[in-house]
Design a protein around this motif. Structure first.
Motif, PDB file in Angstrom:
ATOM      1  N   SER A 187       0.799  -1.230   0.000  1.00 21.21           N
ATOM      2  CA  SER A 187       0.000   0.000   0.000  1.00 21.21           C
ATOM      3  C   SER A 187       0.830   1.278   0.000  1.00 21.21           C
ATOM      4  O   SER A 187       0.281   2.361   0.087  1.00 21.21           O
ATOM      5  CB  SER A 187      -0.923  -0.011   1.220  1.00 21.21           C
ATOM      6  N   THR A 188       2.173   1.166  -0.094  1.00 22.57           N
ATOM      7  CA  THR A 188       2.996   2.385  -0.149  1.00 22.57           C
ATOM      8  C   THR A 188       3.807   2.415  -1.443  1.00 22.57           C
ATOM      9  O   THR A 188       3.990   1.389  -2.101  1.00 22.57           O
ATOM     10  CB  THR A 188       3.966   2.464   1.057  1.00 22.57           C
ATOM     11  N   VAL A 189       4.327   3.577  -1.751  1.00 20.62           N
ATOM     12  CA  VAL A 189       5.051   3.754  -3.017  1.00 20.62           C
ATOM     13  C   VAL A 189       6.321   2.893  -3.051  1.00 20.62           C
ATOM     14  O   VAL A 189       6.671   2.337  -4.097  1.00 20.62           O
ATOM     15  CB  VAL A 189       5.337   5.252  -3.301  1.00 20.62           C
ATOM     16  N   MET A 190       7.007   2.732  -1.916  1.00 18.89           N
ATOM     17  CA  MET A 190       8.203   1.876  -1.890  1.00 18.89           C
ATOM     18  C   MET A 190       7.851   0.430  -2.251  1.00 18.89           C
ATOM     19  O   MET A 190       8.580  -0.235  -2.993  1.00 18.89           O
ATOM     20  CB  MET A 190       8.856   1.922  -0.503  1.00 18.89           C
ATOM     21  N   LEU A 191       6.710  -0.043  -1.741  1.00 19.31           N
ATOM     22  CA  LEU A 191       6.329  -1.437  -1.952  1.00 19.31           C
ATOM     23  C   LEU A 191       5.786  -1.698  -3.359  1.00 19.31           C
ATOM     24  O   LEU A 191       5.602  -2.845  -3.754  1.00 19.31           O
ATOM     25  CB  LEU A 191       5.302  -1.872  -0.902  1.00 19.31           C
ATOM     26  N   ARG A 192       5.537  -0.636  -4.123  1.00 20.43           N
ATOM     27  CA  ARG A 192       5.221  -0.793  -5.552  1.00 20.43           C
ATOM     28  C   ARG A 192       6.461  -0.538  -6.398  1.00 20.43           C
ATOM     29  O   ARG A 192       6.647  -1.139  -7.452  1.00 20.43           O
ATOM     30  CB  ARG A 192       4.112   0.178  -5.985  1.00 20.43           C
ATOM     31  N   ALA A 252       0.134   3.996  11.858  1.00 21.14           N
ATOM     32  CA  ALA A 252      -0.543   2.768  11.413  1.00 21.14           C
ATOM     33  C   ALA A 252      -0.063   2.346  10.020  1.00 21.14           C
ATOM     34  O   ALA A 252       0.172   1.163   9.760  1.00 21.14           O
ATOM     35  CB  ALA A 252      -2.056   2.968  11.425  1.00 21.14           C
ATOM     36  N   TRP A 253       0.129   3.321   9.118  1.00 25.50           N
ATOM     37  CA  TRP A 253       0.550   2.978   7.749  1.00 25.50           C
ATOM     38  C   TRP A 253       1.970   2.398   7.748  1.00 25.50           C
ATOM     39  O   TRP A 253       2.300   1.566   6.882  1.00 25.50           O
ATOM     40  CB  TRP A 253       0.449   4.176   6.803  1.00 25.50           C
ATOM     41  N   GLN A 254       2.794   2.814   8.714  1.00 28.08           N
ATOM     42  CA  GLN A 254       4.163   2.293   8.777  1.00 28.08           C
ATOM     43  C   GLN A 254       4.167   0.834   9.251  1.00 28.08           C
ATOM     44  O   GLN A 254       4.966   0.020   8.782  1.00 28.08           O
ATOM     45  CB  GLN A 254       5.011   3.162   9.708  1.00 28.08           C
ATOM     46  N   ILE A 255       3.258   0.498  10.173  1.00 27.04           N
ATOM     47  CA  ILE A 255       3.131  -0.897  10.626  1.00 27.04           C
ATOM     48  C   ILE A 255       2.649  -1.758   9.454  1.00 27.04           C
ATOM     49  O   ILE A 255       3.181  -2.849   9.193  1.00 27.04           O
ATOM     50  CB  ILE A 255       2.160  -1.000  11.825  1.00 27.04           C
ATOM     51  N   GLN A 299       4.545  -4.983   7.616  1.00 26.45           N
ATOM     52  CA  GLN A 299       3.896  -6.287   7.395  1.00 26.45           C
ATOM     53  C   GLN A 299       3.956  -6.662   5.918  1.00 26.45           C
ATOM     54  O   GLN A 299       4.299  -7.785   5.536  1.00 26.45           O
ATOM     55  CB  GLN A 299       2.411  -6.211   7.797  1.00 26.45           C
ATOM     56  N   GLU A 300       3.604  -5.700   5.068  1.00 20.39           N
ATOM     57  CA  GLU A 300       3.548  -5.953   3.624  1.00 20.39           C
ATOM     58  C   GLU A 300       4.949  -6.157   3.039  1.00 20.39           C
ATOM     59  O   GLU A 300       5.113  -6.890   2.069  1.00 20.39           O
ATOM     60  CB  GLU A 300       2.839  -4.785   2.922  1.00 20.39           C
ATOM     61  N   PHE A 301       5.948  -5.504   3.637  1.00 23.22           N
ATOM     62  CA  PHE A 301       7.324  -5.710   3.189  1.00 23.22           C
ATOM     63  C   PHE A 301       7.730  -7.169   3.393  1.00 23.22           C
ATOM     64  O   PHE A 301       8.366  -7.770   2.531  1.00 23.22           O
ATOM     65  CB  PHE A 301       8.281  -4.771   3.945  1.00 23.22           C
ATOM     66  N   HIS A 303      15.680  -3.583  11.096  1.00 27.57           N
ATOM     67  CA  HIS A 303      15.599  -4.435  12.290  1.00 27.57           C
ATOM     68  C   HIS A 303      14.902  -5.765  11.962  1.00 27.57           C
ATOM     69  O   HIS A 303      15.336  -6.830  12.406  1.00 27.57           O
ATOM     70  CB  HIS A 303      14.855  -3.691  13.401  1.00 27.57           C
ATOM     71  N   ILE A 304      13.830  -5.697  11.174  1.00 26.70           N
ATOM     72  CA  ILE A 304      13.099  -6.917  10.767  1.00 26.70           C
ATOM     73  C   ILE A 304      14.034  -7.840   9.983  1.00 26.70           C
ATOM     74  O   ILE A 304      14.088  -9.050  10.229  1.00 26.70           O
ATOM     75  CB  ILE A 304      11.852  -6.560   9.927  1.00 26.70           C
ATOM     76  N   LEU A 305      14.800  -7.266   9.052  1.00 24.26           N
ATOM     77  CA  LEU A 305      15.710  -8.081   8.236  1.00 24.26           C
ATOM     78  C   LEU A 305      16.805  -8.715   9.098  1.00 24.26           C
ATOM     79  O   LEU A 305      17.123  -9.885   8.946  1.00 24.26           O
ATOM     80  CB  LEU A 305      16.333  -7.238   7.125  1.00 24.26           C
TER      81      LEU A 305
END
Length: 253
Positions: free
Chosen positions: A152-157, A211-214, A218-220, A243-245
Motif C-alpha cells: 500500500s505504499t510507493v516503496m512497496l510498488r 498505522a501505515w508504517q506498521i 507487514q507488507e514488506f 531491524h526486521i531483516l
C-alpha cells in the motif's frame, strides 16, 4: 490487505480514465540486468546518508526517488534517474515539479492527472497497479498491459515495478517505517503530522510507528517472501525495516 485506500474508488477510476485517454507510453517487462539502483524512501534516516548517496551517484549508481524524496534530492544537488508516484491524491502534483532533464517519470495510472501535467512524453511512463478496482477500466482501454503488484505504499510498488523493468540490485535509503524522535519524514510532510503514534515491539525492541508504517512493515515481509529470490536488497539506517531483516537473519541462523 493491510493499508487503507486514502481516495475513493470513484475518484481513482476517474483518474485512470483521464490518464489512459491522454495516451502516455506505458511500462513493459525488460530482461534482468546487473545495474545497481538506489531507491530513496522519505524516512528520517535519509538525512544521515547524503554523502553516501552522492558518492554512489558519482560512481554511476542509478537514483530512483519516490514522492517527496524527488525534491529532497534536487535540494541536495542530486538529479534522479527516475521519479515514481502512486498515490491518487491531488497534492502529489508537487512531487513532479520542477521537471528536470535526464529524469524519467514513472507515474501510476491512478495518480491525479495534475501529477502528469507538464511532464515530457518521451520520458514519462504510465504504469498500473494490480488493484481490483481499476482492472475493468484498464482492460476496456488496453488489450495488453502489465500490472505491478505490491503493498500500500510507493516503496512497496517501486520495488516490483523496477524488478519488472529488469533491475534486481537495490540500495534502500530512508526506508525506516518508523518515527525518529518526532520526525516521520526526512523533510516536512504536513499530511502526516496529525497521525496517531503506536508503540510497536519487534524482537524485543520498541519502535514508534504510524498505522501505515506498521502496515508497510507487514507488507514488506510479504513482498520478501514473494520476490526474495529475485532481489538483492540492502536497507540502510536502523529503522524498523532494517531491524526486521536483521532479526529474521538471526532467527534463521
Amino acid at each position: 490487505e493491510y493499508g487503507e485506500i486514502n481516495t475513493s474508488e470513484a475518484q481513482i477510476i476517474e483518474n485512470v480514465k483521464a490518464n489512459l485517454a491522454a495516451d502516455w507510453p506505458e511500462v513493459a517487462p525488460h530482461p534482468t540486468n546487473d545495474v545497481e539502483v538506489m531507491i530513496l524512501g522519505g524516512g528520517p534516516s535519509l538525512n544521515a546518508y547524503v554523502d553516501d548517496i552522492k558518492a554512489k551517484r558519482a560512481a554511476g549508481v542509478k537514483l530512483v526517488t519516490l514522492n517527496g524524496t524527488y525534491n529532497w534530492a534536487l535540494e541536495n544537488g542530486l538529479t534522479p534517474s527516475a521519479q515514481i508516484v502512486v498515490d491518487a491524491r491531488e497534492f502529489n502534483a508537487r512531487f513532479t515539479k520542477p521537471v528536470v532533464d535526464d529524469c524519467k517519470y514513472m507515474i501510476a495510472s491512478q495518480c491525479h492527472p495534475s501529477v502528469l501535467e507538464g511532464l515530457p512524453k518521451d520520458r514519462t511512463l504510465l504504469w498500473h497497479t494490480t488493484m481490483s478496482a481499476i482492472r475493468d477500466t484498464v482492460n476496456e482501454a488496453r488489450e495488453l498491459w502489465f500490472g505491478v503488484p505490491g503493498g500500500s505504499t510507493v516503496m512497496l510498488r517501486a520495488i516490483p515495478l523496477l524488478r519488472m523493468l529488469g533491475f534486481k540490485r537495490f540500495h534502500l535509503y530512508g526506508f525506516d517505517s518508523c518515527i525518529y524522535g518526532s520526525q516521520h519524514h526526512a523533510y516536512s510532510q504536513p499530511e502526516n503530522d496529525t497521525e496517531v503514534v503506536i508503540d510497536t515491539i519487534v524482537g524485543g525492541q520498541v519502535f514508534k510507528c504510524h498505522a501505515w508504517q506498521i502496515a508497510q512493515a507487514q507488507e514488506f515481509m510479504d513482498l520478501v517472501k514473494f520476490l526474495g529470490d529475485e532481489l538483492e536488497l540492502e536497507v540502510y539506517g536502523d529503522g524498523l525495516i532494517n531491524h526486521i531483516l536483521r532479526t529474521g537473519a538471526e532467527l534463521s541462523e
